[in-house]
Design a protein around this motif. Sequence first.
Motif, mmCIF file in Angstrom:
data_model
loop_
_atom_site.group_PDB
_atom_site.id
_atom_site.type_symbol
_atom_site.label_atom_id
_atom_site.label_comp_id
_atom_site.label_asym_id
_atom_site.label_seq_id
_atom_site.Cartn_x
_atom_site.Cartn_y
_atom_site.Cartn_z
ATOM 1 N N LYS A 1 0.830 -1.205 0.000
ATOM 2 C CA LYS A 1 0.000 0.000 0.000
ATOM 3 C C LYS A 1 0.863 1.254 0.000
ATOM 4 O O LYS A 1 0.614 2.198 -0.756
ATOM 5 N N GLU B 1 -4.667 -5.810 0.068
ATOM 6 C CA GLU B 1 -3.642 -5.011 0.743
ATOM 7 C C GLU B 1 -4.073 -4.564 2.137
ATOM 8 O O GLU B 1 -3.250 -4.473 3.057
ATOM 9 N N GLU B 2 -5.353 -4.260 2.308
ATOM 10 C CA GLU B 2 -5.845 -3.831 3.620
ATOM 11 C C GLU B 2 -5.789 -4.981 4.624
ATOM 12 O O GLU B 2 -5.502 -4.772 5.803
ATOM 13 N N ARG C 1 2.728 1.517 -3.336
ATOM 14 C CA ARG C 1 1.824 1.944 -4.390
ATOM 15 C C ARG C 1 1.656 3.466 -4.366
ATOM 16 O O ARG C 1 1.602 4.121 -5.413
#
Length: 386
Positions: free
Chosen positions: A105, A365-366, A108
């Motif tokens: 994350k 991703e979370e 990104r």
Amino acid sequence: MEKVRLGIIGLGAEGGMYAGFLTDGKVNNMVLGAICDIDPLKRTMAVEKYPEIPFYEDYIQMMDSGEVDAIVTCVPHYLHPQMGIEALKRGVHALVEKPAGVYTKQVRELNEFASTKPELTFGIFFNQRTNSLYQTLKKLIEDGEIGAIRRTNWMITTWWRPQGYYDQSEWRATWGGEGGGVLVNQAPHQLDLMQWICGMPAKVYSKVKYGYQRDIAVEDEVTAMFEYENGATGVFVTCTHDVLGTDRFEILGDKGKIVVDGSRKLTIKRLARPESEMSSSMSMQDVMKIFMGHSGNDIYTEEVLEFNDAFGIQHISVMENFAANIIDGTPLIAPGSDGIRGVRLANAIHLSSWLGKEIEVPFDEELFLAELNKRIVAENKYPVNA
């Protein structure tokens, strides 16, 4: 611009090595512009060793000083994306050390911001991509020398670290300070090379040991299994407790096999015919010849290549390539945007271990960040990531 002025953030082992290369004139198109470190002892050392080079305790001040055209981030992994973004905001080119970050994350976010600054150079310090052996290996695979990949295996256990290594810094080998163990500290180069040469796996399943042979919270033993889009499989093994160590990378294709030993020797075995054709046409007499070791060149030919890059040449090559991209647009060997791939692979290995199941890539991703934060909270040492 004839030479790029590089600002080094963090005068530790890596930063000190880069400063030495630059002041010794080993990087053709780059000079040392400034140094930044928050440690007063590093200031003292820098003033004595590099008296003509400006020193800063605040990396933002260094970026705003006009003394540097580019920076390299030789700092703990969590800080790489933040510092990369701050440099690009100020029109300063960014060379980020590996890994690009701890979780996808944050990497990104760095990549997305860098994409809004196409006029600036954004690179990552994957020096093994300049290793003549791995460049040769990549070309062999791309040229189809052993056909379609069926299996990959890399055992890289040459990362022996004693307990004292982990005890020397409070942040080292912690979830909140370093973000992991061998996967984020020692093995990012191999994770990058595997995906650079063989492609990204579509699925990952892992068995990871945390504090297995060392008094640490993070991983010191990893066995991961990969599945690729074409059905090929792979295994990646690494650890930090094997004092004898093994470095062996095998790639099996339908037309042969390539074996890399010790990152120095490359053995190419080319089949005379694709394996699928052999399977459908060979007699059992021919099969027995193979079993008895009497098959000869009618089955395969063998080529052995030896490599021995001088120390530091790979790091210097990355720096020269990065500077050349700034000066004349020479294509980057390691674009910064590539950094997310190795981080994604390490994250997938961790997440598979934490959840005890196979992980599809890309993953949530979370979910990964939530699981990472659970471990940071349990340490009770560092802030939780957002």
